[in-house]
Design an enzyme around this catalytic site. Structure first.
Site, PDB file in Angstrom:
ATOM      1  CG  ASP A   1      72.872  66.803  14.914  1.00  0.00           C
ATOM      2  OD1 ASP A   1      74.149  67.278  14.574  1.00  0.00           O
ATOM      3  OD2 ASP A   1      71.988  66.642  14.266  1.00  0.00           O
TER       4      ASP A   1
ATOM      5  CD  GLU B   1      75.321  71.337  15.391  1.00  0.00           C
ATOM      6  OE1 GLU B   1      75.821  71.740  14.839  1.00  0.00           O
ATOM      7  OE2 GLU B   1      74.426  70.547  15.712  1.00  0.00           O
TER       8      GLU B   1
HETATM    9  C1  GLC Z   1      74.113  69.090  12.850  1.00  0.00           C
HETATM   10  C2  GLC Z   1      75.189  68.469  12.014  1.00  0.00           C
HETATM   11  C3  GLC Z   1      75.098  68.360  10.410  1.00  0.00           C
HETATM   12  C4  GLC Z   1      73.855  67.812  10.030  1.00  0.00           C
HETATM   13  C5  GLC Z   1      72.754  68.342  10.849  1.00  0.00           C
HETATM   14  C6  GLC Z   1      71.364  67.779  10.718  1.00  0.00           C
HETATM   15  O1  GLC Z   1      74.404  70.658  12.264  1.00  0.00           O
HETATM   16  O2  GLC Z   1      76.503  68.708  12.441  1.00  0.00           O
HETATM   17  O3  GLC Z   1      76.254  67.759   9.901  1.00  0.00           O
HETATM   18  O4  GLC Z   1      73.672  67.870   8.748  1.00  0.00           O
HETATM   19  O5  GLC Z   1      73.025  68.636  12.155  1.00  0.00           O
HETATM   20  O6  GLC Z   1      71.451  66.603  11.618  1.00  0.00           O
END
Ligand code: GLC
Length: 482
Positions: free
Chosen positions: A202, A266
Site C-alpha cells: 500500500d 502501489e
Molecule cells: C491505498 C489504498 C486505499 C487506502 C489508502 C490508505 O491507496 O488502495 O484503499 O484508502 O491507501 O491506506
C-alpha cells in the site's frame, strides 16, 4: 480474435520470475463471496470459488487487506499484522485457502499496509511507543490528509501533533526508526513462511517522510489530478529517496524464498522516471502498479503514448504490470468503457496483450460496472465515496447475485446479464472472451513493437502476433501465424 485451436499453454508460474507474464486477480474480499450470510465476503466463500478462478486461468490472487482492523478504511487501518480479521475467517481458513489454491496452481498474495497503522494498534495505544514509532511535531506544517483536512491531529495527552496522511485513525509510522523497519521484516517473513506468495504494498512511495518535515510546495502538472486540486504536491510528505533502502532489504528477504516472493507496489506516481526507479537494479520491487495508464482517457493515442513511455523507462530487468480498475478507482467498464461492452473488450484486449503482468479486478472479466450506492448506504470514509467500485461480485441473476443469502454490506446490482453464470454459458460473452485472452497471453512471448495504423487505430505486434485495437469501429483483432 482468431479462431485458431488453442495451443497447449505454459503456465506463467513455471520458472523463476513467475510474475513476469502472470495474470493476477484482485479480490476485494469483503465483496466477493459471503459463506455465512452476514453480508460480508469471507475466506471460506472465496475458497468455494477457486474452481472458477482456475477455469478462468489466473496465476495468482491478491486479497485486499484481511488483517485485524477496526475497518474505518476497511482493512487499510491494521490493528494486528499477524492475525486474520474474524469477519473474514481465521488463520486456519487462510492456510486452507493457500493450500487449496496451490493445488490449483494459484498463488495467494496479501495486501500489506506499512505506511500507517490503525490508532487501535498496540504501538499507538502504548504511551511510550507511540511517541517513537509514529511521526510527531509541535508545529504542524502544511501537509494535507488524502481524505481531507490537515494531516496533523493534536494529541490531548502531550499537546503534540501526530501525522496521518489519511484518516486521523491511520497514524503514519516513522520509518526513520529502525524498530519500525525490523518489525515489518518480521511481518513479511511471518506471512512468507505461511506460504503467502507475496504482497501488494500500500502507498509504497510514501513510507519515508522528509526528516525536517518541510512544507510541501505547490502542485505542478507532474502531480496527480487530486493533488493539483488540493493545490499541494507530496514532495516532502512522501517520495523520499530513503524508501528505496527499505525495498532493497525486503527484496533480499523475498529472494531467500523459493519460489521467490513477489513485492508489487502501489507506486502512485505520475513522473515516469521516478516511478521506474522503484524497480531498482532488479533489487527492489518486481512490479510497480501503473496509475499513469489508469488515469488516461480511453483514447488510442493517449493510451499508446503512456504505454510506450512506460516500456521505455522500465529497466531492462523489470516487467510491466497493467491494470484498469481497482477498489479505489471507478471500474473500467464504467470509467473507460462507459458501459459499452465493445469498449470493455478493447480494454481487456489491451490489458492482456501488452508485455508483462496483468491485474484484473474482480468483475472486470464480466464487464461489471460501478454499482449505485444511495447516500444513506455509503460506507466509505472518502469523499467522493469509493463504494460504487466495491459493490459485490455478481455470480448469478438472483437478487443478491449469489454473493450472499443475507443483507449485503453494499447493495448488489441487478443487471441480469452481467453475471458469471449467464456469461459462462454464453459463447463469445465477455467472460469467455477474457478467458480466451488469458490463454492467448500465455503464447505471447515477443516484445512489443508499435505498427503504423490509421487514425483511431492502435496496432502493435508481440513477436509474430499482431494486435489491432480499433477505437473507431470498436473492434479488436488478434492474428497469429498459422
Ligand atoms: C491505498 C489504498 C486505499 C487506502 C489508502 C490508505 O491507496 O488502495 O484503499 O484508502 O491507501 O491506506
Amino acid at each position: 480474435m482468431s479462431s485458431k485451436p488453442m495451443a497447449p499453454s505454459t503456465p506463467a508460474t513455471v520458472g523463476e520470475r513467475w510474475w513476469r507474464n502472470a495474470v493476477i486477480y484482485h479480490i476485494y474480499v469483503r465483496s466477493f463471496v459471503d459463506s455465512n450470510a452476514d453480508g460480508i465476503g469471507d475466506l471460506p466463500g472465496l475458497r468455494s470459488r477457486l474452481g472458477y478462478l482456475q477455469w478462468l486461468g489466473v496465476d495468482a490472487i491478491w486479497l485486499s487487506p484481511i488483517m485485524v482492523s477496526p475497518n474505518r478504511d476497511f482493512g487499510y487501518d491494521v490493528a494486528d499484522y499477524y492475525q486474520v480479521d474474524p469477519a473474514y475467517g481465521s488463520l486456519a481458513d487462510l492456510d486452507l485457502l493457500i493450500a487449496e489454491a496451490a493445488a490449483r496452481n494459484i498463488k495467494v498474495l496479501l495486501d500489506l499496509v506499512p505506511n500507517h497503522t490503525s490508532d487501535q494498534h498496540p504501538w499507538f495505544r502504548d504511551p511510550e511507543l507511540r511517541l517513537t514509532r509514529y511521526v510527531w511535531t509541535d508545529r504542524p506544517n502544511n501537509w494535507l490528509a488524502a481524505f481531507g483536512g490537515p494531516a496533523w491531529t493534536r494529541d490531548e495527552a502531550t499537546g503534540r501533533y501526530y501525522l496521518h496522511n489519511f484518516l486521523p485513525g491511520q497514524p503514519d509510522l516513522d520509518w526513520w526508526n529502525p524498530a519500525v523497519r525490523q518489525e515489518f521484516e518480521l511481518i513479511l517473513q511471518y506471512w512468507f513462511d505461511r506460504g503467502v506468495a507475496g504482497f501488494r504494498i500500500d502507498v509504497a512511495h510514501a513510507l519515508v517522510k522528509d526528516r525536517r518535515l518541510r512544507d510541501n510546495p505547490a502542485a505542478s502538472e507532474q502531480d496527480p489530478p487530486w493533488q493539483q486540486l488540493a493545490g499541494l504536491s507530496n514532495r516532502y510528505s512522501a517520495r523520499q529517496p530513503e524508501v528505496h533502502e527499505i525495498y532493497r532489504h525486503w527484496r533480499g528477504i523475498a529472494k531467500a524464498y523459493a519460489p521467490e516472493r513477489l513485492l508489487m507496489g502501489e507506486v502512485h506516481l505520475f513522473d515516469a522516471e521516478e516511478w521506474a526507479a522503484y524497480h531498482g537494479q532488479d533489487d527492489e520491487l518486481q512490479l510497480a502498479l501503473n496509475f499513469m495508464l489508469v488515469f488516461r482517457p480511453f483514447e488510442p493515442d493517449a493510451l499508446r503514448t503512456i504505454v510506450e513511455r512506460t516500456l521505455a523507462v522500465l529497466p531492462e530487468s523489470a516487467d510491466a504490470v497493467w491494470h484498469g480498475s481497482n477498489h479505489d478507482v471507478s471500474r473500467l467498464a464504467t470509467r473507460w468503457a462507459e458501459g459499452d461492452e465493445r469498449r470493455v473488450r478493447l480494454a481487456l484486449t489491451m490489458l492482456l496483450t501488452l508485455p508483462g503482468a496483468t491485474v484484473l479486478y474482480q468483475g472486470d472479466e464480466i464487464g461489471l460496472r460501478d454499482g449505485h450506492v444511495p447516500h444513506e448506504s455509503v460506507r466509505d470514509c472518502a469523499t467522493p465515496s469509493r463504494d460504487p467500485q466495491r459493490t459485490p461480485m455478481r455470480w448469478n441473476a438472483e437478487a443478491m447475485g449469489g454473493f450472499t443469502s443475507g443483507e449485503p454490506w453494499l447493495p448488489v446490482e441487478r443487471d441480469p446479464l452481467i453475471n458469471v453464470e449467464a456469461q459462462r454459458k454464453k459463447p463469445g460473452s465477455v467472460l469467455n472472451f477474457t478467458r480466451e485472452l488469458i490463454r492467448l497471453k500465455r503464447r505471447l512471448q515477443g516484445r512489443y513493437d508499435s505498427l503504423g495504423a490509421p487514425a483511431g487505430v492502435w496496432r502493435y505486434s508481440r513477436g509474430e502476433v499482431l494486435v489491432e485495437l480499433d477505437f473507431g469501429r470498436l473492434e479488436t483483432r488478434v492474428s497469429e501465424p498459422e
